[in-house]
Design an enzyme around this catalytic site. Structure first.
Site: not given
Length: 325
Positions: A16, A37, A61, A105, A109, A148, A189
């Protein structure tokens, strides 16, 4: 476009909010990589961008490592509605924690700037109202919402530790309830539930007595806040609240949606879910001071636009992504 052309990764970019963020960045001329994903998102949210030369869609993912060369990362990947994140709470926690580790990460980098889309849920069922950023929250770490709430809190910890230990250029925004076109009709929601039920002539389901309060921010305002935070001075990493400080009861919201849709649906009341916050309103003093940001779209105007979008879609093309909507 002002400033340099950037290669920008948006994780959760077909969701969304992610799809609207991708849209804004593509229009600004940036080279945008949308990673998703598709657990709760829709390919249709970004279908109109697929033929743009500066847009790329990658199915991946974020709990798994990925190696890309980017200048900025917006990390939006995580189910954000209770029915979605409670469907697989372990995967939700992995998405927040492993996802943060993987994007941090990459940022380390690439020397990229990285923004974490955190949440007002880090405040739990707040004992301080409205909620300022220095409030540490009242979260139940073993409750049904903890996957969550605590996942997002852990992600904030990782962001700050990468910033302190490795000098990664991070940003943290805490997003309060946001709504608008492209909300999944079955995301669970309250606004999408009420609009879908009202248009179908079904009873509007209110949990509790409807006196609990929420603050609703229109999606365009929220995206503007995120982009401003990414462009903020390097000494301002946040966290910063992004949300609308105008507060409404759930019952007031239901009655407004009934009026705007012209629906004759009735209201039905069910028990309040465990750990459901009684009130939620952001203190946006910091966003006003450091970002020059505050919401512009009033609830009624935003609801009219959202209802118009709900009327335009064929709901048969959407399915409940989980059994717990």
């Amino acid at each position: 476009m002002s400033g340099a052309l950037k290669r920008i990764l948006v994780t959760g970019g077909a969701g969304f909010l992610g799809s609207h963020l991708c849209e804004r960045l593509v229009e600004q001329g940036h080279d945008v990589i949308c990673l998703d994903n598709f657990f709760t998102s829709q390919k249709s949210n970004v279908a109109h961008l697929l033929d743009r030369p500066n847009f790329e869609l990658v199915r991946h993912d974020i709990t798994l490592p990925i190696f890309l060369e980017v200048d900025e990362i917006y990390n939006l990947a995580c189910p954000a509605a209770p029915g979605h994140y409670q469907y697989n709470p372990i995967k939700t926690m992995k998405t927040s924690v492993m996802g943060a580790i993987n994007v941090l990460g990459m940022a380390k980098r690439c020397r990229a700037k990285v923004l974490q889309a955190s949440t007002s849920e880090v405040y739990g069922d707040p004992e301080v109202h409205p909620q300022p950023e220095h409030y540490r929250g009242a979260v139940n770490p073993i409750g049904p919402r903890a996957c969550y709430d605590e996942g997002k809190r852990a992600a904030e910890t990782l962001f700050m530790d990468y910033h302190r230990m490795n000098g990664v250029n991070v940003r943290i925004v805490r997003i309060f309830n946001t709504y608008g076109p492209r909300m999944h009709p079955f995301d669970g929601r309250v606004i999408s539930n009420f609009i879908r039920q009202a248009l179908a002539g079904e009873p509007l389901t209110i949990f509790g007595d409807g006196s609990q309060t929420r603050s609703f921010c229109y999606r365009d305002d929220l995206i503007e806040g995120m982009i401003r935070m990414m462009g903020a001075d390097d000494d301002f990493v946040g966290p910063v609240n992004l949300g609308n400080p105008t507060e409404f009861t759930i019952r007031e919201l239901a009655e407004c949606i009934l009026e705007l849709t012209g629906s004759r649906s009735r209201l039905v009341f069910q028990p309040l879910p465990a750990d459901d916050p009684r009130q939620r309103r952001p203190d946006i003093t910091l966003a006003r001071q450091r970002l020059g940001w505050e919401p512009r779209v009033p609830l009624r105007e935003g609801l009219i636009k959202t209802i118009e979008w709900f009327r335009s879609i064929d709901i048969r093309h959407y399915r409940p992504p989980t059994p717990n909507y």
